[in-house]
Enzyme design. Sequence first.
Site, short mmCIF file in Angstrom:
data_model
loop_
_atom_site.label_atom_id
_atom_site.label_comp_id
_atom_site.label_asym_id
_atom_site.label_seq_id
_atom_site.Cartn_x
_atom_site.Cartn_y
_atom_site.Cartn_z
N LEU A 1 28.37 35.47 -82.59
CA LEU A 1 27.91 34.52 -81.29
C LEU A 1 26.57 36.08 -80.58
O LEU A 1 27.53 37.52 -81.45
CB LEU A 1 28.17 34.10 -81.14
CG LEU A 1 28.39 32.92 -81.13
CD1 LEU A 1 29.74 32.63 -80.97
CD2 LEU A 1 27.70 31.83 -81.65
N GLY B 1 36.18 21.96 -90.93
CA GLY B 1 36.17 21.21 -90.05
C GLY B 1 37.91 20.55 -89.79
O GLY B 1 37.86 19.80 -89.11
N ARG C 1 18.69 35.41 -83.68
CA ARG C 1 20.23 34.40 -83.14
C ARG C 1 20.25 34.46 -81.66
O ARG C 1 20.44 33.60 -81.31
CB ARG C 1 21.21 35.80 -83.21
CG ARG C 1 22.38 35.65 -82.79
CD ARG C 1 23.45 37.12 -82.91
NE ARG C 1 22.76 38.10 -84.22
CZ ARG C 1 23.29 37.29 -85.47
NH1 ARG C 1 23.85 36.41 -85.74
NH2 ARG C 1 23.12 38.12 -86.47
N HIS D 1 41.54 32.52 -86.39
CA HIS D 1 40.95 33.63 -88.26
C HIS D 1 42.37 33.84 -88.57
O HIS D 1 43.43 34.03 -88.58
CB HIS D 1 40.76 34.40 -87.10
CG HIS D 1 40.08 35.95 -87.97
ND1 HIS D 1 38.88 35.88 -89.24
CD2 HIS D 1 41.24 36.64 -88.85
CE1 HIS D 1 39.01 36.35 -89.74
NE2 HIS D 1 39.69 37.27 -89.83
N LYS E 1 48.52 26.17 -92.29
CA LYS E 1 48.99 24.76 -91.97
C LYS E 1 49.30 25.77 -90.67
O LYS E 1 49.48 24.76 -89.19
CB LYS E 1 50.16 24.80 -91.85
CG LYS E 1 50.96 23.70 -92.69
CD LYS E 1 51.47 23.51 -93.84
CE LYS E 1 53.09 22.71 -92.97
NZ LYS E 1 54.75 23.02 -93.17
N GLU F 1 46.91 27.68 -88.47
CA GLU F 1 46.27 27.86 -87.67
C GLU F 1 45.76 26.11 -87.32
O GLU F 1 45.73 26.04 -85.79
CB GLU F 1 44.61 27.38 -88.52
CG GLU F 1 45.10 29.25 -89.14
CD GLU F 1 43.29 28.44 -90.05
OE1 GLU F 1 42.92 28.08 -89.64
OE2 GLU F 1 43.45 30.17 -91.19
N GLY G 1 31.69 42.20 -81.03
CA GLY G 1 32.28 42.20 -81.99
C GLY G 1 33.17 41.22 -82.96
O GLY G 1 33.90 40.72 -82.36
#
Length: 200
Positions: free
Chosen positions: A93, A13, A65, A109, A172, A174, A143
């Site tokens: 998702l 987190g 899902r 990402h 860092k 991110e 995708g």
Amino acid sequence: MSNRLGILISGRGSNFLAIADAIGARRLDAEIAIVISNRLEAPGLAAAQERGLHAMALASKGLDRETYDRQLIEELHKSRVDLVCLAGYMRILGGHFIREFHQRILNIHPSLLPAFSGLDAQHQALEHGVKFSGCTAHFVEEGLDSGPIISQAAVPVLADDTAESLSARILKEEHRIYPEAIGLVLSGQYRIEGRRVIPK
Ligand code: GAR
């Protein structure tokens, strides 16, 4: 768009905490409406509770899902979420969820997409021998790691890097670019042309 965030996590987190800190420091004009973890034991969930945020575990284990995504959608709507931010959310998702929040789901990402999508992106970058890697804040579409890119930051890959040291350097960045990307999307000061996200 109003500014209520729904944050989905699966683990540590730290990106969620960077968003919370940016809000606290008034660098990001937003409100965390709910934090949901699909893993009960996620440290990020405890951190959210410690900060007094509305946080809940919604276990995904064993659920297909669509069933799980419907539960998520219900909780996010109950909390009147405007923008869904994936922050180390390690579950794909489904199309139903993505259509429900069309262009209102963001992800961070740990690579310069489209390189090294999927799991262990930092390890993939090391193995491939690239000299630069980084991180990408992007819209989520169907995708894997595929939606329009909002922002990226590059870092060098050093000769003596391990997956851990490279991950720390990327993380860092991110923490810096994700709150900024969220701010841009909430402000509405951008347009999307094809795959290009163009700030106004
Ligand atoms: C971050 O490095 C994030 O970019 C990555 O997981 C880590 C979560 O850390 N996400 C992905 O790989 C998604 N495909 P955090 O829980 O401390 O934010």
